[in-house]
Enzyme design. Sequence first.
Site, PDB file in Angstrom:
ATOM      1  N   LYS A   1       0.824  -1.354  -0.060  1.00 33.01           N
ATOM      2  CA  LYS A   1      -0.240   0.091  -0.089  1.00 33.01           C
ATOM      3  C   LYS A   1       0.727   1.215   0.034  1.00 33.01           C
ATOM      4  O   LYS A   1       1.462   1.370   1.001  1.00 33.01           O
ATOM      5  CB  LYS A   1      -1.064  -0.125   1.102  1.00 33.01           C
ATOM      6  CG  LYS A   1      -2.224   0.770   1.301  1.00 33.01           C
ATOM      7  CD  LYS A   1      -2.254   2.044   0.706  1.00 33.01           C
ATOM      8  CE  LYS A   1      -2.210   2.905   1.980  1.00 33.01           C
ATOM      9  NZ  LYS A   1      -1.829   4.456   1.896  1.00 33.01           N
TER      10      LYS A   1
ATOM     11  N   GLU B   1       8.716   0.622  11.460  1.00 35.37           N
ATOM     12  CA  GLU B   1       9.897   1.464  11.171  1.00 35.37           C
ATOM     13  C   GLU B   1       9.046   2.884  11.360  1.00 35.37           C
ATOM     14  O   GLU B   1       8.599   3.182  10.488  1.00 35.37           O
ATOM     15  CB  GLU B   1      10.742   1.196   9.838  1.00 35.37           C
ATOM     16  CG  GLU B   1      11.911   1.819   9.810  1.00 35.37           C
ATOM     17  CD  GLU B   1      12.007   3.179   9.382  1.00 35.37           C
ATOM     18  OE1 GLU B   1      11.995   4.050  10.302  1.00 35.37           O
ATOM     19  OE2 GLU B   1      12.346   3.421   8.255  1.00 35.37           O
TER      20      GLU B   1
ATOM     21  N   CYS C   1      13.112  10.153   8.114  1.00 34.24           N
ATOM     22  CA  CYS C   1      12.800   9.655   9.696  1.00 34.24           C
ATOM     23  C   CYS C   1      14.188   9.747  10.332  1.00 34.24           C
ATOM     24  O   CYS C   1      14.104   9.683  11.600  1.00 34.24           O
ATOM     25  CB  CYS C   1      11.962   8.185   9.592  1.00 34.24           C
ATOM     26  SG  CYS C   1      13.001   7.048   8.480  1.00 34.24           S
TER      27      CYS C   1
ATOM     28  N   GLU D   1       9.013  15.116  16.075  1.00 33.18           N
ATOM     29  CA  GLU D   1       9.505  15.058  14.802  1.00 33.18           C
ATOM     30  C   GLU D   1       8.800  16.133  14.009  1.00 33.18           C
ATOM     31  O   GLU D   1       7.725  16.213  13.790  1.00 33.18           O
ATOM     32  CB  GLU D   1       9.128  13.515  14.382  1.00 33.18           C
ATOM     33  CG  GLU D   1       9.789  13.338  13.075  1.00 33.18           C
ATOM     34  CD  GLU D   1       9.308  11.924  12.475  1.00 33.18           C
ATOM     35  OE1 GLU D   1       8.375  11.439  12.588  1.00 33.18           O
ATOM     36  OE2 GLU D   1      10.405  11.238  11.766  1.00 33.18           O
TER      37      GLU D   1
END
Length: 478
Positions: free
Chosen positions: A184, A258, A292, A389
């Site tokens: 996906k 992750e 990330c 983040e």
Amino acid sequence: MPVFDYAPAPESRDIVALRPGYGLFVDGAFTEPADGGTFKTVNPATEEVLAEVAEAGPADVDRAVAAARRAFDGVWGRMRPAERAKYLFRIARVLQERAREFAVLESLDNGKPIRESRDVDVPLAAAHFFYYAGWADKLRWAGFGGDPRPLGVAGQVIPWNFPLLMAAWKLAPALAAGNTCVLKPAETTPLSALLLAEVLQQVDLPPGVVNIVTGAGGTGRALVAHGGLDKVAFTGSTEVGKQIQRTLAGTRTKLTLELGGKAANIVFDDAPLDQAVEGIVNGIFFNQGHVCCAGSRLLVQESVAEPLLERLKQRLATLRLGDPLDKNTDIGAVNSAAQLERITELAASGDAEGAVRWQPECPLPDRGWWFPPTLFTGVSQSHRIAREEIFGPVLSVLTFRTPDEAVVKANNTPYGLSAGVWSEKGSRILWTAQRLRAGVVWANTFNRFDPASPFGGYKESGFGREGGRHGLEAYLDA
Ligand code: NDP
């Protein structure tokens, strides 16, 4: 400093034949979704609609999982590992042959500079297929027992920051280990995965071995909650990762996550400063900071903070922001309006909490979604810009006096994905790396990737490793 006038050097987009509409890739063919739903994918640098893409609902996800199961129970499951390897080698070679096409398409759909899609995303994606092709017939020597078996059908949900590369990270080890897949892609960047589907047809990969269901978060939810998967692999936000973990708790479906990061990039007073400046820039401004493992917290030893920041500001003033297809461009477009809003809001919290914002003079294009390279000084550990983040081109600068203080500050985060250490002394680098709770520690460099090297996090950055021999473990019943 001399000022250079750069003539634009745009890559031609003619190499990409965009179709007005794309179907789902199920059982080896492009098909219409059951309920006919579609969504638009947009060029973030111009807001131009690139294509209408099919939106998969639960019935389509079900069809894709069933096709993957048939392929696993049938042709793929029975195939000799050395034959499986040949398909992976073919995919890798075609990715190389069609590299320019992939690079242009990725920059169009994602907004990243062509320099990066051309030199990083596409070559690394091909390298992953090459690397894992080599493992397919050597699994019994991978260190997971004498006869490791594939898990079965893997559901894989990937984000928008490295669309093709994340597809390669997920598919290559899964296929090498003998699994079949339902992938996906992210809603805002489906096109390179759909071009990859064409490559899978080109190399005659048996139908059902890889299925691609495009759609938004709802499609991802339907895939993860589908009871027919043996394995789920997810890359994305920590929040969604936790939801997925809750969904799969108590089931037999294996999971790897992750997730996010807030990496410290630590510069000691003996570091080569010019080299460190390049590493800091690469650490946080690569891919507009949509990374990330981005080095989003700069920890600099107090005695060199002033000269380092001076050089860093000079360097930031030379970064060129604009057309992602221009080969001179360093910083492209932010991937979506929603992401721009998140970055803007978090940066505003930095102002409100008392940090000092610095941005070079940087005209922004009239259309599209852009955020200039930004540096905050006077940041304290409690500030949101030091804790959350941002996933954008925003660097938070903190200082430290002793190595112990650097380690404590670096580890003071719920995340633990990556870190960087800059020092001339090998012993100091090793001392620091041993104390950092981060899955990857770069020394005198940053954001370097290699398919042979495992990647993954501690704490809220997730669990499981991708890449290298370790990356196989997530797809083997070992
Ligand atoms: P998400 O975690 O929402 O998206 C990652 C992928 O998961 C996408 O394919 C998404 O689909 C899909 N998805 C969304 N909701 C669900 C769900 N409930 N179940 C299963 N799959 C789901 O990240 P965002 O794109 O919303 O970005 C938000 C923030 O997450 C960013 O600002 C950034 O901080 C962080 N992020 C971190 C990444 C990393 O690699 N660590 C990567 C991307 C984001 P769709 O895109 O269609 O919504």
